[in-house]
Design a protein around this motif. Structure first.
Motif, mmCIF file in Angstrom:
data_model
loop_
_atom_site.group_PDB
_atom_site.id
_atom_site.type_symbol
_atom_site.label_atom_id
_atom_site.label_comp_id
_atom_site.label_asym_id
_atom_site.label_seq_id
_atom_site.Cartn_x
_atom_site.Cartn_y
_atom_site.Cartn_z
ATOM 1 N N ALA A 96 0.833 -1.204 0.000
ATOM 2 C CA ALA A 96 0.000 0.000 0.000
ATOM 3 C C ALA A 96 0.870 1.258 0.000
ATOM 4 N N ALA A 97 1.965 1.223 0.763
ATOM 5 C CA ALA A 97 2.870 2.369 0.789
ATOM 6 C C ALA A 97 3.553 2.564 -0.559
ATOM 7 N N ARG A 98 3.879 1.476 -1.229
ATOM 8 C CA ARG A 98 4.487 1.589 -2.554
ATOM 9 C C ARG A 98 3.530 2.267 -3.535
ATOM 10 N N SER A 139 1.134 4.487 -2.688
ATOM 11 C CA SER A 139 0.764 5.860 -2.325
ATOM 12 C C SER A 139 1.938 6.792 -2.055
ATOM 13 N N ASP A 140 3.082 6.255 -1.615
ATOM 14 C CA ASP A 140 4.155 7.131 -1.121
ATOM 15 C C ASP A 140 5.507 6.924 -1.770
ATOM 16 N N ALA A 141 5.642 5.923 -2.660
ATOM 17 C CA ALA A 141 6.945 5.671 -3.276
ATOM 18 C C ALA A 141 7.322 6.805 -4.217
ATOM 19 N N THR A 142 8.579 7.228 -4.155
ATOM 20 C CA THR A 142 9.074 8.270 -5.060
ATOM 21 C C THR A 142 10.254 7.792 -5.907
ATOM 22 N N PHE A 194 10.692 6.641 -0.160
ATOM 23 C CA PHE A 194 9.302 7.066 -0.026
ATOM 24 C C PHE A 194 9.243 8.457 0.603
ATOM 25 N N GLY A 195 8.178 9.177 0.282
ATOM 26 C CA GLY A 195 7.842 10.383 1.029
ATOM 27 C C GLY A 195 8.709 11.587 0.799
ATOM 28 N N THR A 196 9.436 11.651 -0.315
ATOM 29 C CA THR A 196 10.170 12.871 -0.623
ATOM 30 C C THR A 196 9.250 13.857 -1.343
ATOM 31 N N ALA A 200 8.035 -1.197 4.183
ATOM 32 C CA ALA A 200 7.688 0.212 3.955
ATOM 33 C C ALA A 200 6.427 0.640 4.692
ATOM 34 N N PHE A 201 5.993 -0.134 5.666
ATOM 35 C CA PHE A 201 4.704 0.125 6.305
ATOM 36 C C PHE A 201 4.674 1.424 7.096
ATOM 37 N N MET A 202 5.834 1.955 7.449
ATOM 38 C CA MET A 202 5.877 3.219 8.193
ATOM 39 C C MET A 202 5.925 4.445 7.290
#
Length: 293
Positions: free
Chosen positions: A44-46, A48-51, A68-70, A96-98
């Motif tokens: 899920a993080a991949r 929504s938040d992977a950069t 993630f999250g940059t 990557a759950f965090m």
């Protein structure tokens, strides 16, 4: 300041096998469910938040990390997560759950792959995770990461590997400053390998005395240590508890900053998933460490 865990290497094999068998602390079905949660939450993080995915951080091994999250036009602090699995299982795909929780607070995440035992020695695994930290220190700006704000954490074997990147003596060989890591969160970690080399884990780790000495964070404290939070679950196997308590003691007796947390109602496998929820003691400890609480 010496580790008190070293004496465990003389204990009966039966006791060491019990005290370092995390899998035996929960039912098989519960363990399998937690592994599925690692992957599902990380997938899920991949989404929504992977950069930046599959970034090669080490040309020698070809190993990669995910970021993630940059955010464009911004350099963010990064939390580098090193997965567990007793050095022989799991991957960055489970790690990557965090990322979503941290991104909400303006913090990037990096999930690191490394080659696994028994095909790869622990010395090489340690070299690879150190190479990952050095890569982010030297190249982080190109990915939206502030190289002056690298924080590291990991669970179980990843807690051990976290200890090896805040240990002393390796930084010069990798061309990074001694304080390249600004803070660390080892969770359910292993910091002295002597007992591990006398337990069932030796069946795939094949550690000799030289490796135990060189690769035990408890035997290689730095000259100047970063702030750390040492955490473990209330439901841990006893060996993991003892090692966390002893490592926190060593860090403080060396004059460094350490906070020790026992997380109630958690076991060896679900405790790290608390980092997906900002309203947990573990998440708040990490946010304080990074200066974002």
């Amino acid at each position: 300041m010496a580790s008190r865990i070293a004496e465990e290497a003389s204990w009966p094999r039966e006791r060491l096998d019990r005290d370092y068998n995390a899998r035996a602390t929960i039912p098989v079905a519960a363990y399998e469910a937690e592994m599925l949660r690692y992957r599902a939450m990380s997938d899920a993080a991949r989404e929504s938040d992977a950069t930046h995915l599959d970034v090669v951080y080490d040309a020698e091994s070809g190993q990669t990390l995910d970021i993630f999250g940059t955010a464009a036009g911004e350099l963010r602090p990064v939390f580098v997560f090193i997965h567990g699995g007793y050095w022989r299982a799991l991957s960055k795909r489970d790690s990557a759950f965090m990322a979503g929780m941290l991104a909400k607070h303006g913090i990037a995440s990096a999930a690191v792959d490394y080659r696994l035992a028994p095909e790869t020695s622990l010395a090489e695994i340690v070299r690879e995770v150190r190479a990952a930290i050095a890569f982010l220190s030297k190249n982080g700006r190109a990915y939206g990461i502030d190289p002056g704000r690298i924080y590291v954490g990991g669970s179980s074997a990843g807690g051990h590997l976290t200890g090896t990147v805040i240990a002393g003596g390796w930084q010069r060989d990798f061309g990074v400053p001694d304080d390249v890591v600004k803070g660390a969160l080892p969770v359910s970690g292993l910091f002295h390998l002597g007992p591990i080399a006398k337990s069932y884990v030796q069946d795939w780790m094949r550690l000799d005395d030289a490796a135990v000495g060189a690769l035990s964070p408890a035997e290689n404290l730095p000259g100047s240590g970063c702030p750390i939070v040492v955490a473990y679950a209330a439901g841990e196997a006893d060996g993991f508890k003892r090692q966390s308590v002893d490592y926190d003691r060593q860090w403080r007796e060396a004059g460094f900053s350490s906070e020790l947390i026992e997380v109630p109602r958690r076991n060896h496998f679900d405790v790290i998933l608390d980092l997906a929820d900002e309203d947990t003691e573990l998440s708040w400890a990490l946010l304080r460490l990074i200066g974002k609480a």
